[in-house]
Design a protein around this motif. Structure first.
Motif, mmCIF file in Angstrom:
data_model
loop_
_atom_site.group_PDB
_atom_site.id
_atom_site.type_symbol
_atom_site.label_atom_id
_atom_site.label_comp_id
_atom_site.label_asym_id
_atom_site.label_seq_id
_atom_site.Cartn_x
_atom_site.Cartn_y
_atom_site.Cartn_z
ATOM 1 N N ARG A 277 -11.727 -4.580 -3.776
ATOM 2 C CA ARG A 277 -10.578 -3.913 -4.390
ATOM 3 C C ARG A 277 -10.633 -4.172 -5.885
ATOM 4 N NH1 ARG A 277 -5.603 -5.826 -5.604
ATOM 5 N NH2 ARG A 277 -5.943 -7.701 -4.349
ATOM 6 N N GLU B 85 -5.562 4.972 5.115
ATOM 7 C CA GLU B 85 -6.383 4.842 3.918
ATOM 8 C C GLU B 85 -7.433 5.950 3.921
ATOM 9 O OE1 GLU B 85 -6.122 -0.022 3.380
ATOM 10 O OE2 GLU B 85 -7.919 0.892 4.222
ATOM 11 N N ARG C 58 -10.178 -3.601 6.672
ATOM 12 C CA ARG C 58 -9.543 -2.687 5.727
ATOM 13 C C ARG C 58 -10.573 -2.163 4.733
ATOM 14 N NH1 ARG C 58 -4.221 -0.543 5.930
ATOM 15 N NH2 ARG C 58 -3.126 -1.804 7.453
ATOM 16 N N ALA D 15 -12.319 4.288 -2.059
ATOM 17 C CA ALA D 15 -11.217 4.441 -1.113
ATOM 18 C C ALA D 15 -9.883 4.179 -1.812
ATOM 19 C CB ALA D 15 -11.387 3.483 0.062
ATOM 20 N N ARG E 185 0.850 -1.191 0.000
ATOM 21 C CA ARG E 185 0.000 0.000 0.000
ATOM 22 C C ARG E 185 0.885 1.239 0.000
ATOM 23 N NH1 ARG E 185 -2.706 -3.549 3.530
ATOM 24 N NH2 ARG E 185 -4.845 -4.029 2.880
ATOM 25 N N VAL F 222 -9.570 -0.852 1.932
ATOM 26 C CA VAL F 222 -8.966 -1.367 0.701
ATOM 27 C C VAL F 222 -8.367 -2.732 1.049
ATOM 28 C CG1 VAL F 222 -7.319 -0.993 -1.159
ATOM 29 C CG2 VAL F 222 -8.451 0.967 -0.100
ATOM 30 N N PRO G 65 -5.405 3.803 -0.580
ATOM 31 C CA PRO G 65 -4.417 3.870 0.501
ATOM 32 C C PRO G 65 -3.433 5.009 0.309
ATOM 33 C CG PRO G 65 -3.759 2.206 -1.078
ATOM 34 C CD PRO G 65 -5.069 2.768 -1.576
ATOM 35 N N GLU H 121 -11.083 7.574 2.451
ATOM 36 C CA GLU H 121 -12.384 7.105 1.977
ATOM 37 C C GLU H 121 -13.320 8.289 1.787
ATOM 38 O OE1 GLU H 121 -16.213 4.499 3.624
ATOM 39 O OE2 GLU H 121 -14.411 4.743 4.854
#
Length: 267
Positions: free
Chosen positions: A265, A55, A198, A47, A25, A200, A49, A57
Motif C-alpha cells: 500500500r 476492492e 487483501r 488496486a 476503506r 490493498v 478499495p 484491481e
C-alpha cells in the motif's frame, strides 16, 4: 498525581484507538501495488478499495519468451514432381522448429470480501483481455525453400506433398519454406476465482494467494494465417483416433489460474 496519570492513560487510549480508526476503506482513498507469479506468468498490478467489502484491481500478466521449446522434426515428403518429363524428388531433410508460449494479457477484477472489515477471504470476478495465442510454432527449411524457388510453377503441388511431422500430425509449409502455426483462444476471457489476502493491505506489505479459472472458449488452430478444421485434419492423419483427440480438444475451454502475490500500500 493520580489524576495526571489517569489523564495521560485516557489520552493514550484515545490516540491509540483513533490511530486504528483512521484506516478505513472508502472509494479510492488508498492505492495498492502488487506483483506476483503463477500460471498466467509474471503479474504487475494496481488496486484501490471501494469499501471494506469491495476492492478493484487491474494489471498486466506476462509469460516471458524464455518459455520456448526447440525440436527437430522430419519433413514428410515421400513424393516427386514431374519436370519436363523427368521425376524430381522433393527434399525431406529435418527441420528445426520452435514452440513459443510467451504472451501478454491485461486483466481487471473486482475482489469481494463478504465478511467486510479487515477480513481476508475474497471471491473475485473479472476478465482477461489479449494474449489469444496460447502457443506459437515456427520453423524454416532452407532445402525446401531452395527447391520451391527452383521450380516456382510447381509450388502448390510441392506444398501439397510436404509437411513437418508432429507426432502423427503433419504441419504444412508455406512457399518460403516456413512453418507458422498457432493455438488460439478467445481474446476476451471471463474470470472467476477465490483466495485469501487483501489486495490493498492494512499494513504496508502483505501476501495473498488466489485460485480460479478463465473461460477461453473453443481452442482454434491456425496454419499460415488460416484456420484449420482440427477434427478433419486429425481424422485425415490419424484415422479414428483423431476424432477422440478432437473431442478432448473441444472440451478444454477453461484455463486454470494459480497466483501468489506480494501486495503493498503506497497511500
Amino acid at each position: 498525581m493520580m489524576k495526571k496519570i489517569l489523564m495521560m492513560a485516557i489520552l493514550c487510549l484515545v490516540f491509540t484507538t483513533s490511530g486504528f480508526a483512521q484506516f478505513k476503506r472508502t472509494a479510492f482513498n488508498h492505492v495498492g501495488l502488487n506483483a506476483g507469479v503463477g500460471t498466467e506468468g509474471i503479474s504487475i498490478g494496481v488496486a484501490a478499495p471501494i469499501s471494506n467489502f469491495v476492492e478493484l484491481e487491474a494489471g498486466v500478466d506476462i509469460l516471458p519468451k524464455m518459455l520456448k521449446i526447440s525440436e527437430q522434426m522430419n519433413i514428410e515428403a515421400d513424393a516427386s514432381i514431374i519436370v519436363q518429363g523427368q521425376s524430381v524428388r522433393i527434399p525431406d531433410s529435418p527441420v528445426d522448429v520452435d514452440a513459443d508460449f510467451s504472451r501478454t494479457a491485461f486483466h481487471a477484477k473486482a475482489n469481494i470480501y463478504p465478511f467486510g472489515g479487515n477480513s481476508k477471504f475474497f471471491v473475485a470476478a473479472g476478465f482477461a483481455m489479449g494474449g489469444a495465442k496460447l502457443a506459437k510454432l515456427s520453423g524454416h527449411s532452407d532445402d525446401l525453400a531452395q527447391f520451391i524457388s527452383r521450380y516456382p510453377e510447381y509450388s502448390d503441388e510441392i506444398l501439397n506433398h510436404v509437411g513437418a511431422e508432429l507426432s502423427d500430425y503433419n504441419i504444412k509449409f508455406d512457399k518460403n519454406g516456413d512453418i507458422n502455426a498457432d493455438l488460439r483462444c478467445n481474446s476476451f476471457r471471463p474470470y472467476l476465482g477465490l483466495g485469501f489476502g487483501r489486495v490493498v493491505p492494512k499494513n504496508r506489505l502483505g501476501f495473498r494467494w488466489e485460485i480460479g479459472c478463465q473461460y477461453m472458449g473453443k481452442l482454434k488452430i491456425y496454419q499460415n494465417g488460416e484456420k484449420v478444421d482440427v477434427r478433419k485434419a486429425l481424422n485425415d492423419s490419424m484415422g479414428e483416433d483423431g476424432g477422440d483427440i478432437a473431442d478432448i480438444v473441444d472440451k478444454i475451454q477453461f484455463y486454470p489460474v494459480l497466483k501468489l502475490q506480494i501486495v503493498g500500500r503506497i497511500l
